[in-house]
Design a protein around this motif. Structure first.
Motif, mmCIF file in Angstrom:
data_model
loop_
_atom_site.group_PDB
_atom_site.id
_atom_site.type_symbol
_atom_site.label_atom_id
_atom_site.label_comp_id
_atom_site.label_asym_id
_atom_site.label_seq_id
_atom_site.Cartn_x
_atom_site.Cartn_y
_atom_site.Cartn_z
ATOM 1 N N TYR A 58 -5.880 3.821 -11.012
ATOM 2 C CA TYR A 58 -6.310 3.776 -9.622
ATOM 3 C C TYR A 58 -6.498 5.184 -9.075
ATOM 4 O O TYR A 58 -5.760 6.097 -9.426
ATOM 5 C CB TYR A 58 -5.260 3.068 -8.753
ATOM 6 C CG TYR A 58 -4.973 1.660 -9.181
ATOM 7 C CD1 TYR A 58 -5.790 0.611 -8.782
ATOM 8 C CD2 TYR A 58 -3.880 1.369 -9.994
ATOM 9 C CE1 TYR A 58 -5.520 -0.686 -9.177
ATOM 10 C CE2 TYR A 58 -3.609 0.068 -10.386
ATOM 11 C CZ TYR A 58 -4.435 -0.952 -9.973
ATOM 12 O OH TYR A 58 -4.168 -2.235 -10.371
ATOM 13 N N PHE A 91 -3.880 -1.849 -1.795
ATOM 14 C CA PHE A 91 -5.084 -1.530 -2.551
ATOM 15 C C PHE A 91 -6.335 -1.850 -1.741
ATOM 16 O O PHE A 91 -6.380 -2.857 -1.033
ATOM 17 C CB PHE A 91 -5.101 -2.302 -3.870
ATOM 18 C CG PHE A 91 -3.947 -1.950 -4.759
ATOM 19 C CD1 PHE A 91 -4.021 -0.868 -5.617
ATOM 20 C CD2 PHE A 91 -2.758 -2.671 -4.718
ATOM 21 C CE1 PHE A 91 -2.951 -0.521 -6.428
ATOM 22 C CE2 PHE A 91 -1.682 -2.340 -5.522
ATOM 23 C CZ PHE A 91 -1.781 -1.263 -6.375
ATOM 24 N N SER A 94 -12.695 0.822 -4.003
ATOM 25 C CA SER A 94 -13.014 2.242 -4.177
ATOM 26 C C SER A 94 -14.406 2.561 -3.666
ATOM 27 O O SER A 94 -15.320 1.754 -3.765
ATOM 28 C CB SER A 94 -12.944 2.625 -5.659
ATOM 29 O OG SER A 94 -11.628 2.586 -6.117
ATOM 30 N N TYR A 102 -12.575 4.172 -11.201
ATOM 31 C CA TYR A 102 -11.241 3.587 -11.068
ATOM 32 C C TYR A 102 -11.333 2.110 -10.689
ATOM 33 O O TYR A 102 -12.299 1.672 -10.076
ATOM 34 C CB TYR A 102 -10.428 4.358 -10.028
ATOM 35 C CG TYR A 102 -10.196 5.786 -10.449
ATOM 36 C CD1 TYR A 102 -9.100 6.125 -11.218
ATOM 37 C CD2 TYR A 102 -11.098 6.791 -10.118
ATOM 38 C CE1 TYR A 102 -8.885 7.435 -11.633
ATOM 39 C CE2 TYR A 102 -10.896 8.107 -10.528
ATOM 40 C CZ TYR A 102 -9.785 8.408 -11.285
ATOM 41 O OH TYR A 102 -9.584 9.700 -11.695
ATOM 42 N N SER A 104 -9.612 0.448 -8.463
ATOM 43 C CA SER A 104 -9.680 0.416 -7.004
ATOM 44 C C SER A 104 -8.898 1.621 -6.486
ATOM 45 O O SER A 104 -8.438 2.442 -7.266
ATOM 46 C CB SER A 104 -9.135 -0.897 -6.432
ATOM 47 O OG SER A 104 -7.782 -1.060 -6.725
ATOM 48 N N THR A 105 -8.757 1.705 -5.179
ATOM 49 C CA THR A 105 -8.026 2.813 -4.587
ATOM 50 C C THR A 105 -6.664 2.323 -4.123
ATOM 51 O O THR A 105 -6.558 1.296 -3.458
ATOM 52 C CB THR A 105 -8.800 3.411 -3.394
ATOM 53 O OG1 THR A 105 -10.032 3.926 -3.887
ATOM 54 C CG2 THR A 105 -8.015 4.525 -2.725
#
Length: 125
Positions: A58, A91, A94, A102, A104-105
């Motif tokens: 991530y 989360f 992204s 990635y 997700s962020t």
């Protein structure tokens, strides 16, 4: 004709209200904090976290403003040295222009633990 207009407006108002309520529930589920454990790497171009159990990577956004500071206080000579962290986060999707590679962020809201020592288990492999 006037009755049809009122029915039409009432119908769309009801649909809008139902849609608004369902979106609110989705936002609450996404923003629900999660406790994560894994490896964090930080440097000039990369802020990443690897979940050792799920093997997902991530991008990290540090909303608490404590993770990067704690990492820097560990005194590494070289950037990108992985450290073990436990943190509260949620989360989000992204941004494709910056961190599209990635899953997700991960938005860190609270740092619980940071350590140079990586514990035995999936993270140490």
């Amino acid at each position: 004709m006037n009755t049809y207009k009122k029915l039409f407006i009432a119908f769309f108002a009801t649909i809008f209200l139902l849609y608004s309520c369902s979106d609110e529930k989705k936002v609450d589920e996404k923003s629900k904090p999660t406790i994560i454990k894994g490896l964090y790497s930080f440097g000039p171009e990369i802020k990443s976290f690897t979940d050792c159990i799920e093997n997902k990577e991530y991008w990290v956004a540090d909303s608490a403003k404590t993770l990067e500071l704690a990492y820097n206080n560990l005194g590494f000579e070289k950037p990108y040295t992985p450290v073990y962290i436990e943190a509260e986060c949620h989360f989000v999707k992204s941004d494709t222009s910056i961190n599209a590679d990635y899953d997700s962020t991960m938005v860190v809201t609270k740092l619980i633990k940071i350590s140079k020592e990586i514990p035995e288990g999936p993270c140490s492999q």
